[in-house]
Design a protein around this motif. Sequence first.
Motif, PDB file in Angstrom:
ATOM      1  N   LYS A  11       7.355  -0.865  -1.203  1.00  0.00           N
ATOM      2  CA  LYS A  11       6.300  -1.314  -0.305  1.00  0.00           C
ATOM      3  C   LYS A  11       5.301  -0.220   0.061  1.00  0.00           C
ATOM      4  O   LYS A  11       4.240  -0.521   0.620  1.00  0.00           O
ATOM      5  N   ILE A  18       0.466  -8.828   2.281  1.00  0.00           N
ATOM      6  CA  ILE A  18       0.557  -8.977   0.828  1.00  0.00           C
ATOM      7  C   ILE A  18      -0.426 -10.040   0.338  1.00  0.00           C
ATOM      8  O   ILE A  18      -1.126  -9.850  -0.659  1.00  0.00           O
ATOM      9  N   VAL A  71      -3.998  -8.730   0.329  1.00  0.00           N
ATOM     10  CA  VAL A  71      -4.257  -7.833  -0.803  1.00  0.00           C
ATOM     11  C   VAL A  71      -4.460  -8.629  -2.086  1.00  0.00           C
ATOM     12  O   VAL A  71      -5.420  -8.407  -2.835  1.00  0.00           O
ATOM     13  N   PRO A 101      -2.188  -0.595  -2.771  1.00  0.00           N
ATOM     14  CA  PRO A 101      -2.530  -2.018  -2.911  1.00  0.00           C
ATOM     15  C   PRO A 101      -2.904  -2.419  -4.333  1.00  0.00           C
ATOM     16  O   PRO A 101      -2.509  -3.486  -4.801  1.00  0.00           O
ATOM     17  N   GLU A 102      -3.658  -1.553  -5.033  1.00  0.00           N
ATOM     18  CA  GLU A 102      -4.068  -1.904  -6.392  1.00  0.00           C
ATOM     19  C   GLU A 102      -2.879  -1.967  -7.345  1.00  0.00           C
ATOM     20  O   GLU A 102      -2.909  -2.687  -8.348  1.00  0.00           O
TER      21      GLU A 102
END
Length: 222
Positions: free
Chosen positions: A111, A24, A27, A115-116
Amino acid sequence: MSREEGAVVRVAIADDEPLVRAGIKLVLSASPDIEVVAEAGDGRAAVEVVGKHSVDVLLLDIRMPGMDGLTALGEVARVAPSTRVVFLTTFGEGEYITRALDGGAAGFLLKDSAPEELGRAVRVVAAGESYLSPSVTTWVMKRARSAAPVSAASAHNRLASLTERETDVLRLLAQGLSNADISSRLHASEATVKMYVSRVLTKLNCTNRVQAAIMAHEAGLR
């Protein structure tokens, strides 16, 4: 704690798996407007973190040893009421969603999200809005629709009071877009979009965006 427009969003991550926290952080650290300022391995540590640091957004897992995320949510509200909480979890069951949103969470993200989407959720929540994963939004809308059903005829009648621009805003709102996203689509300032959203909610007699989205869907607005 108030944020100045354009300021870096300060984030804390609470998850009991170190590799998950590292992923996390990796990212989010790719975005220059987001800074991860602290990490925690359980709910109790998360409460301590927001008490010690100036945190805009806390990313909080649900199932953790000791104090779980849902319990920590209430403690965070007491210790750092200006810190906005987004649940980031693999558990999207209705009970968890209900308890999280009823407890004051500003967002609920799964989850398996892209990512974006994580970065977008952090920015949206830091700006004072709410953010839900699409699947979570669908569940919330179904629950709200069953609790307070709206007929297609009634929805059509209410939407008839909207101007063309307000209808455009409602259409995008119903797609789950944030004010910033709507602003980009309509080439209008966020302040203008916020004003239109407020007008739409008032005209439709809705107390929140979910209710307005349900109204749009029932009326067949696409």
